[in-house]
Design a protein around this motif. Structure first.
Motif, short mmCIF file in Angstrom:
data_model
loop_
_atom_site.label_atom_id
_atom_site.label_comp_id
_atom_site.label_asym_id
_atom_site.label_seq_id
_atom_site.Cartn_x
_atom_site.Cartn_y
_atom_site.Cartn_z
N UNK A 98 0.87 -1.17 0.00
CA UNK A 98 0.00 0.00 0.00
C UNK A 98 0.91 1.22 0.00
N UNK A 99 0.66 2.12 -0.94
CA UNK A 99 1.49 3.30 -1.11
C UNK A 99 0.70 4.56 -0.81
N UNK A 100 1.39 5.54 -0.26
CA UNK A 100 0.76 6.82 0.06
C UNK A 100 1.83 7.91 -0.08
N UNK A 101 1.66 9.00 0.65
CA UNK A 101 2.64 10.08 0.68
C UNK A 101 2.83 10.53 2.11
N UNK A 102 4.00 11.09 2.38
CA UNK A 102 4.20 11.77 3.65
C UNK A 102 3.22 12.93 3.70
N UNK A 103 2.98 13.49 4.89
CA UNK A 103 2.09 14.65 5.02
C UNK A 103 2.60 15.79 4.14
N UNK A 119 5.65 6.88 -0.24
CA UNK A 119 6.08 6.03 0.87
C UNK A 119 5.25 4.74 0.88
N UNK A 120 5.80 3.72 1.54
CA UNK A 120 5.08 2.46 1.76
C UNK A 120 4.40 2.55 3.12
N UNK A 121 3.09 2.32 3.16
CA UNK A 121 2.37 2.35 4.43
C UNK A 121 1.98 0.95 4.90
N UNK A 122 2.01 -0.02 4.00
CA UNK A 122 1.71 -1.40 4.37
C UNK A 122 2.44 -2.32 3.41
N UNK A 123 3.03 -3.39 3.94
CA UNK A 123 3.82 -4.31 3.13
C UNK A 123 5.28 -3.94 3.23
N UNK A 124 6.11 -4.67 2.48
CA UNK A 124 7.54 -4.44 2.53
C UNK A 124 8.10 -4.32 1.13
N UNK A 146 -5.55 18.34 8.84
CA UNK A 146 -6.04 16.97 8.63
C UNK A 146 -6.78 16.83 7.30
N UNK A 147 -6.18 17.43 6.29
CA UNK A 147 -6.76 17.38 4.94
C UNK A 147 -6.24 16.14 4.21
N UNK A 148 -7.02 15.68 3.25
CA UNK A 148 -6.65 14.49 2.48
C UNK A 148 -5.93 14.86 1.20
N UNK A 149 -4.86 14.09 0.94
CA UNK A 149 -4.14 14.19 -0.32
C UNK A 149 -4.29 12.85 -1.03
N UNK A 150 -4.86 12.90 -2.24
CA UNK A 150 -5.04 11.69 -3.04
C UNK A 150 -3.72 11.31 -3.70
N UNK A 151 -3.50 10.00 -3.81
CA UNK A 151 -2.26 9.46 -4.33
C UNK A 151 -2.58 8.51 -5.49
N UNK A 152 -1.81 8.61 -6.57
CA UNK A 152 -1.95 7.68 -7.69
C UNK A 152 -0.66 7.67 -8.49
N UNK A 153 -0.54 6.74 -9.40
CA UNK A 153 0.54 6.73 -10.37
C UNK A 153 1.94 6.41 -9.87
N UNK A 154 2.08 5.94 -8.64
CA UNK A 154 3.41 5.55 -8.16
C UNK A 154 3.74 4.20 -8.79
#
Length: 187
Positions: A98-103, A119-124, A146-154
């Motif tokens: 699972x991939x995301x971004x730092x704040x 960044x990786x938030x779940x898995x290795x 506490x706003x949301x940032x959408x992540x895609x395309x990594x």
């Protein structure tokens, strides 16, 4: 006194090996006797080392080599002509990430652009593999915490066009847009 007992032919292989991608060729095989052949009496299989021929994911088409296998027959293995055969129907499943971004923190600029860092938030992520690219955007352009940032395309650079991973994306929900400070000009 002139009778002969010929050795029995015996092919040894491993049952199908299934593992999740871990960046190695390590395999935990189980010795088995080839189709249509058998061990006799109280004879048993022993030893055996196993390895995938490459580290990349593949379903039902991966080769596992077999070495060092033997037969315990009370005669030093001399009752059998042993042939070792690779298993060619094993599996390395893609690892789940699972991939995301730092704040992301920025000053209000009227748009939703975000300068994220993957960044990786779940898995290795396996050593030697890396993350690349990505698109990041706030879900709205207004000031707040506490706003949301959408992540895609990594994408994952893994030597196999990312096929070693099953990717999912998660929004970062700890980002912020702060108030734009305006100065007053008097002329």
């Amino acid at each position: 006194t002139t009778s002969t007992i010929n050795r029995a032919n015996l092919t040894l292989t491993t049952s199908d090996v299934v593992k999740a991608y871990d960046g190695t060729t390590a395999a935990t095989g189980t010795l088995v006797v080839g189709a249509g052949q058998q061990l006799f009496g109280g004879d048993s299989l022993g030893g055996g080392t196993f390895a995938f021929t490459d580290r990349n994911a593949g379903i039902g088409n991966k080769t596992v080599t077999v070495a060092g296998a033997s037969v315990n027959d009370g005669n030093g293995g001399q009752n059998y002509n042993v042939t070792l055969a690779n298993n060619t129907t094993s599996t390395i499943t893609p690892a789940k990430l699972t991939l995301s971004t730092d704040a992301v923190n920025k000053v209000y600029d009227g748009n939703t652009t975000a300068a994220g860092t993957a960044i990786v938030t779940s898995g290795t992520l396996v050593d030697g593999d890396s993350l690349s690219g990505g698109s990041f955007a706030f879900l709205d352009r207004n000031v707040g915490t506490n706003k949301s940032v959408a992540v895609s395309g990594i994408t994952v650079i893994d030597g196999s066009n990312g096929a070693n991973y099953e990717l999912s994306f998660a929004n970062n929900t700890g980002s912020s847009i702060s108030v734009l400070g305006l100065s007053t000009w008097t002329g």
